[in-house]
Design an enzyme around this catalytic site. Structure first.
Site, PDB file in Angstrom:
ATOM      1  N   ASP A 188     -99.648 -66.024  10.091  1.00  0.00           N
ATOM      2  CA  ASP A 188    -101.221 -65.826   9.966  1.00  0.00           C
ATOM      3  C   ASP A 188    -101.659 -64.467   9.515  1.00  0.00           C
ATOM      4  O   ASP A 188    -101.712 -63.481  10.047  1.00  0.00           O
ATOM      5  CB  ASP A 188    -102.021 -65.806  11.214  1.00  0.00           C
ATOM      6  CG  ASP A 188    -103.362 -65.813  10.909  1.00  0.00           C
ATOM      7  OD1 ASP A 188    -104.220 -65.290  10.113  1.00  0.00           O
ATOM      8  OD2 ASP A 188    -104.336 -66.019  11.987  1.00  0.00           O
ATOM      9  N   HIS A 193    -106.981 -58.809  10.319  1.00  0.00           N
ATOM     10  CA  HIS A 193    -106.219 -58.332  11.207  1.00  0.00           C
ATOM     11  C   HIS A 193    -105.202 -57.113  10.453  1.00  0.00           C
ATOM     12  O   HIS A 193    -104.388 -56.533  11.282  1.00  0.00           O
ATOM     13  CB  HIS A 193    -105.187 -59.496  11.927  1.00  0.00           C
ATOM     14  CG  HIS A 193    -106.028 -60.409  12.486  1.00  0.00           C
ATOM     15  ND1 HIS A 193    -106.777 -60.495  13.526  1.00  0.00           N
ATOM     16  CD2 HIS A 193    -106.067 -61.812  11.851  1.00  0.00           C
ATOM     17  CE1 HIS A 193    -107.466 -61.650  13.574  1.00  0.00           C
ATOM     18  NE2 HIS A 193    -107.082 -62.331  12.760  1.00  0.00           N
TER      19      HIS A 193
END
Length: 285
Positions: A188, A193
């Site tokens: 991911d 992030h």
């Protein structure tokens, strides 16, 4: 945008193939806190290769990863959040292998104007060679910008109620400042992030930890405190993702044991004990 719930339930989503190696499983384990006790042989079995190597059951999450179902749903992806997660573990994940993932949308629930839309997707991971089911993944996506069309269909689970008593067990863990950068190596690579500018555009002061990384830390807490780090004893797990975690936050998982049912909640004690995972329920044997 008005969403036609029945259209989503009728969608024929394409299968996708996946493969993994022992190294992938080791990276996932490190990304979710395994190895923080470097003298615990039970925990090291998840990160050090050998005949007794083990795979964390929630590593299956990284093998499902495919957002085709979200794109097909027509929701505004920029305004969508991972709201709930549930997994059923049918058999242990082998250290390496090939799999096939079947996905279908099972529920669409309009919360009303200005309140968003819930889209539930079920994914089944099977062994590519035997066809046996390894794990089932059930995702509830909260589409914040897509409510108000009045169209709902399919199923939606109710949140698990936590026991009204002090926790039976409390497990404290720590995340590292680079935790999200490690977890993104499992597949991911959302820039939210990793990239400060993207995080600021989304309203966060810094990149946030993947919700599924926090979920993996909770799985480690349950495996270590209730299952003696035996992955075959964890049969299912689910929770609501209720607040973001920042890399470097401490995590505290409260655990209630009632026979084979384990209830849990995870907070960030260094941030006024904000609840980051709530209504958690697992089944252990």
């Amino acid at each position: 945008m008005a969403i036609d719930a029945q259209r989503l339930l009728d969608l024929k989503l394409p299968d996708h193939d996946c493969s993994w190696t022992q190294e992938h499983c080791q990276i996932y384990a490190l990304a979710t806190g395994f190895g923080q006790d470097p003298v615990d042989d039970r925990e090291l079995a998840y990160v050090v290769e050998g005949p007794d190597f083990r795979v964390s059951p929630t590593a299956a999450i990284t093998l499902y990863y495919d957002d085709a179902w979200m794109r097909e749903s027509g929701v505004d992806l920029a305004m969508s959040l991972h709201g709930e997660q549930k997994n059923i573990f049918h058999r242990p994940i082998p250290p390496s292998g090939r799999g096939r993932v079947r996905s279908r949308i099972t529920g669409v629930h309009d919360k009303g104007p200005g309140r968003g839309l819930l889209v539930v997707c079920e994914q089944v991971l099977t062994d590519a060679e035997t066809g046996e089911a390894l794990a089932t993944n059930i995702i509830t996506n909260f589409a914040r910008a897509d409510g108000g069309g009045g169209s709902s269909a399919g199923t939606l689970s109710s949140p698990h109620a936590l026991p009204d008593r002090p926790a039976d067990l409390v497990v404290d863990q720590v995340t590292r400042p680079e935790q999200a950068l490690i977890y993104r190596l499992t597949g991911d690579r959302n820039p939210l992030h990793a990239t400060p500018a993207t995080a600021r555009e989304a309203g966060f002061p810094q990149p946030i930890l993947h919700g599924m990384c926090t979920y993996g830390f909770a799985a480690r807490a349950i495996l270590g405190s209730v299952c003696d780090f035996d992955p075959t004893r964890l049969k299912s797990m689910g929770a609501r993702i209720s607040a973001p975690v920042f890399p470097g936050d401490a995590l505290r998982t409260e655990i209630w044991r009632d026979g084979e049912v384990v209830s849990f909640r995870t907070t960030a004690p260094n941030r006024d004990n904000v609840v980051v995972l709530n209504n958690g329920r697992a089944e252990v044997v």
